[in-house]
Design a protein around this motif. Structure first.
Motif, PDB file in Angstrom:
ATOM      1  N   TYR A 104      -5.393 -11.233 -47.024  1.00 57.55           N
ATOM      2  CA  TYR A 104      -5.845 -12.648 -47.363  1.00 57.55           C
ATOM      3  C   TYR A 104      -5.086 -13.713 -46.578  1.00 57.55           C
ATOM      4  N   ALA A 105      -4.123 -13.634 -45.951  1.00 58.52           N
ATOM      5  CA  ALA A 105      -3.609 -14.561 -45.076  1.00 58.52           C
ATOM      6  C   ALA A 105      -4.362 -14.495 -43.430  1.00 58.52           C
ATOM      7  N   ALA A 106      -4.645 -13.106 -43.327  1.00 59.17           N
ATOM      8  CA  ALA A 106      -5.700 -12.961 -42.302  1.00 59.17           C
ATOM      9  C   ALA A 106      -7.032 -13.640 -42.263  1.00 59.17           C
ATOM     10  N   PHE A 107      -7.640 -13.517 -43.199  1.00 61.93           N
ATOM     11  CA  PHE A 107      -9.066 -14.199 -43.785  1.00 61.93           C
ATOM     12  C   PHE A 107      -8.657 -15.803 -43.290  1.00 61.93           C
ATOM     13  N   GLN A 108      -7.676 -16.268 -43.965  1.00 62.98           N
ATOM     14  CA  GLN A 108      -7.355 -17.692 -43.590  1.00 62.98           C
ATOM     15  C   GLN A 108      -7.258 -18.172 -42.101  1.00 62.98           C
ATOM     16  N   LEU A 109      -6.470 -16.981 -41.292  1.00 66.14           N
ATOM     17  CA  LEU A 109      -6.410 -17.360 -40.056  1.00 66.14           C
ATOM     18  C   LEU A 109      -7.556 -17.301 -39.249  1.00 66.14           C
ATOM     19  N   ALA A 110      -8.509 -16.213 -39.783  1.00 67.63           N
ATOM     20  CA  ALA A 110      -9.832 -16.084 -38.999  1.00 67.63           C
ATOM     21  C   ALA A 110     -10.715 -16.978 -39.274  1.00 67.63           C
ATOM     22  N   LEU A 111     -10.518 -17.791 -40.238  1.00 62.46           N
ATOM     23  CA  LEU A 111     -11.637 -18.933 -40.619  1.00 62.46           C
ATOM     24  C   LEU A 111     -10.951 -20.055 -39.958  1.00 62.46           C
ATOM     25  N   ARG A 112      -9.843 -20.367 -39.879  1.00 63.66           N
ATOM     26  CA  ARG A 112      -9.187 -21.800 -39.510  1.00 63.66           C
ATOM     27  C   ARG A 112      -9.020 -21.768 -37.945  1.00 63.66           C
ATOM     28  N   TRP A 113      -8.489 -20.546 -37.442  1.00 60.70           N
ATOM     29  CA  TRP A 113      -8.373 -20.485 -35.888  1.00 60.70           C
ATOM     30  C   TRP A 113      -8.863 -19.235 -35.385  1.00 60.70           C
ATOM     31  N   PRO A 114     -10.297 -19.351 -35.342  1.00 63.80           N
ATOM     32  CA  PRO A 114     -11.260 -18.298 -34.957  1.00 63.80           C
ATOM     33  C   PRO A 114     -10.860 -17.998 -33.395  1.00 63.80           C
ATOM     34  N   GLU A 115     -10.336 -19.004 -32.560  1.00 67.17           N
ATOM     35  CA  GLU A 115     -10.258 -18.957 -31.202  1.00 67.17           C
ATOM     36  C   GLU A 115      -8.910 -18.169 -30.996  1.00 67.17           C
ATOM     37  N   ARG A 116      -7.936 -17.706 -31.939  1.00 66.93           N
ATOM     38  CA  ARG A 116      -6.811 -16.981 -31.861  1.00 66.93           C
ATOM     39  C   ARG A 116      -6.936 -15.488 -31.905  1.00 66.93           C
ATOM     40  N   LEU A 117      -8.152 -15.122 -32.347  1.00 62.78           N
ATOM     41  CA  LEU A 117      -8.630 -13.843 -32.417  1.00 62.78           C
ATOM     42  C   LEU A 117      -9.440 -13.121 -31.525  1.00 62.78           C
ATOM     43  N   ARG A 118      -8.903 -11.989 -31.087  1.00 63.04           N
ATOM     44  CA  ARG A 118      -9.711 -11.166 -30.460  1.00 63.04           C
ATOM     45  C   ARG A 118     -10.413  -9.936 -31.021  1.00 63.04           C
ATOM     46  N   GLY A 119      -9.770  -9.505 -32.380  1.00 63.57           N
ATOM     47  CA  GLY A 119     -10.151  -8.738 -33.275  1.00 63.57           C
ATOM     48  C   GLY A 119      -9.555  -8.623 -34.492  1.00 63.57           C
ATOM     49  N   LEU A 120     -10.144  -8.336 -35.722  1.00 62.35           N
ATOM     50  CA  LEU A 120      -9.454  -8.383 -36.911  1.00 62.35           C
ATOM     51  C   LEU A 120      -9.709  -7.225 -37.675  1.00 62.35           C
ATOM     52  N   ILE A 121      -8.358  -6.710 -38.023  1.00 60.01           N
ATOM     53  CA  ILE A 121      -8.318  -5.331 -38.805  1.00 60.01           C
ATOM     54  C   ILE A 121      -7.841  -5.843 -40.401  1.00 60.01           C
ATOM     55  N   LEU A 122      -8.573  -5.573 -41.401  1.00 59.44           N
ATOM     56  CA  LEU A 122      -8.444  -5.825 -42.504  1.00 59.44           C
ATOM     57  C   LEU A 122      -8.170  -4.539 -43.470  1.00 59.44           C
ATOM     58  N   CYS A 123      -6.869  -4.434 -43.849  1.00 63.98           N
ATOM     59  CA  CYS A 123      -6.590  -3.010 -44.368  1.00 63.98           C
ATOM     60  C   CYS A 123      -6.204  -3.246 -45.955  1.00 63.98           C
ATOM     61  N   ASP A 124      -6.869  -2.581 -46.751  1.00 58.92           N
ATOM     62  CA  ASP A 124      -6.762  -2.320 -48.277  1.00 58.92           C
ATOM     63  C   ASP A 124      -6.380  -3.793 -48.717  1.00 58.92           C
ATOM     64  N   THR A 125      -7.440  -4.751 -48.528  1.00 55.67           N
ATOM     65  CA  THR A 125      -7.329  -5.998 -48.929  1.00 55.67           C
ATOM     66  C   THR A 125      -8.649  -6.478 -49.737  1.00 55.67           C
ATOM     67  N   ARG A 126      -8.887  -7.644 -50.123  1.00 57.11           N
ATOM     68  CA  ARG A 126      -9.878  -7.959 -50.922  1.00 57.11           C
ATOM     69  C   ARG A 126     -10.286  -9.462 -50.419  1.00 57.11           C
ATOM     70  N   ALA A 127     -11.734  -9.766 -50.478  1.00 55.08           N
ATOM     71  CA  ALA A 127     -12.198 -11.340 -50.175  1.00 55.08           C
ATOM     72  C   ALA A 127     -12.290 -11.904 -51.311  1.00 55.08           C
ATOM     73  N   ALA A 128     -12.381 -11.050 -52.553  1.00 58.49           N
ATOM     74  CA  ALA A 128     -12.574 -11.860 -53.638  1.00 58.49           C
ATOM     75  C   ALA A 128     -11.140 -12.669 -54.277  1.00 58.49           C
ATOM     76  N   ALA A 129     -11.457 -13.583 -55.097  1.00 53.80           N
ATOM     77  CA  ALA A 129     -10.238 -14.373 -55.568  1.00 53.80           C
ATOM     78  C   ALA A 129      -9.935 -13.530 -56.814  1.00 53.80           C
ATOM     79  N   ASP A 130      -8.860 -13.916 -57.574  1.00 56.97           N
ATOM     80  CA  ASP A 130      -8.633 -13.279 -58.895  1.00 56.97           C
ATOM     81  C   ASP A 130      -9.546 -13.797 -60.027  1.00 56.97           C
TER      82      ASP A 130
END
Ligand code: MLT
Length: 270
Positions: A104-130
């Motif tokens: 969930y935190a990684a999604f926020q980082l990817a959306l707010r600071w895209p320039e900091r990412l070379r690649g994103l690995i999402l492990c056992d996580t969800r994009a939906a809210a509760d």
């Protein structure tokens, strides 16, 4: 091992730093701390500059009273990670690995600071809210942990954290997860549950995450099931999925070598 303490906006955050090369940052889930990535850290620090922080209140990181009462948002967790990177002098784009709450935190980082990412690995996580019921359950868990002054309310999650086969064949892994729960502070439990309860639904924003991405999911994940990860991967512009055999939600602990291999295979090609 290099244990670092980084001062960030009124708190000191703990962080393990090992190796050299392309930075690879591991974000833990709830109610874990960076040690949940031990197998991956040891294997990948030979090739990458591994950075594994403890989120506010978890492991050896501090937390404030405001964090506990208001909840630590996923955007705050992401901002803490960026502040840690700045303190450590990481200027090149990172490979970011986020497990469950760390996702969930990684999604926020990817959306707010895209320039900091070379690649994103999402492990056992969800994009939906509760859904409402899950949100209510989180707020109840937060209250109970603070009232009882321990993390025992989080024990209710245990049956869903691991695959049935893990309970049968790997009692050591179940014991390890139990000890993570036992060692979590009630303040961290409350702050994280309140923070996750108010997290953003990012499903409609996945097309904004244009870096290469990998979804990793335990084939028997009962919290963030493979079907949901397939939808996330389909909505991300440059993503593929690896499903981990013999694992439930906590795939990095249940089948560490398969998760490590998936991360390494993806990161080496970036
Ligand atoms: C986690 O593993 O971080 C939790 O299952 C996340 C959640 O409660 O949604």
């Amino acid at each position: 091992m290099n244990a670092r303490k980084v001062a960030v906006k009124g708190v000191t955050l703990a962080c393990e730093v090992q190796g050299a090369g392309v930075p690879m940052v591991f974000l833990h889930g709830f109610p874990f701390h960076h040690e949940m990535w031990r197998a991956q850290i040891e294997a990948l620090a030979h090739e990458f500059w591994v950075i594994a922080p403890d989120f506010r209140g978890f492991g050896k990181s501090q937390i404030t009273e405001d964090d506990v009462s208001a909840g630590v948002g996923m955007d705050q967790l992401a901002a803490d990670v960026v502040a840690i990177l700045d303190e450590l002098g990481v200027t090149v784009p990172i490979v970011l690995v986020g497990f469950s709450m760390g996702g969930y935190a990684a999604f926020q980082l990817a959306l707010r600071w895209p320039e900091r990412l070379r690649g994103l690995i999402l492990c056992d996580t969800r994009a939906a809210a509760d859904a409402d019921q899950a949100r209510t359950g989180r707020l109840k868990m937060a209250e109970e942990a603070l009232t009882k002054c321990d993390a025992s309310p989080a024990e209710a999650m245990l049956p869903k954290l691991l695959a049935p086969i893990t309970f049968e064949d790997r009692p050591d892994v179940a014991d390890k997860v139990r000890s993570f729960i036992k060692s979590a502070s009630p303040e961290a439990v409350a702050a994280a549950q309140r923070g996750m309860a108010k997290r953003e639904d990012v499903r409609g924003r996945l097309s904004e995450i244009v870096c290469p991405a990998l979804g990793v999911v335990g084939e028997a994940d009962a919290i963030s099931p493979p079907a949901e990860m397939r939808e996330i991967v389909a909505a991300l512009p440059h993503a593929r999925i690896v499903e981990i055999a013999g694992a439930g939600h906590t795939a990095p602990l249940e089948n560490p070598s398969a998760v490590t291999a998936a991360i390494a295979d993806f990161a080496r090609l970036l």
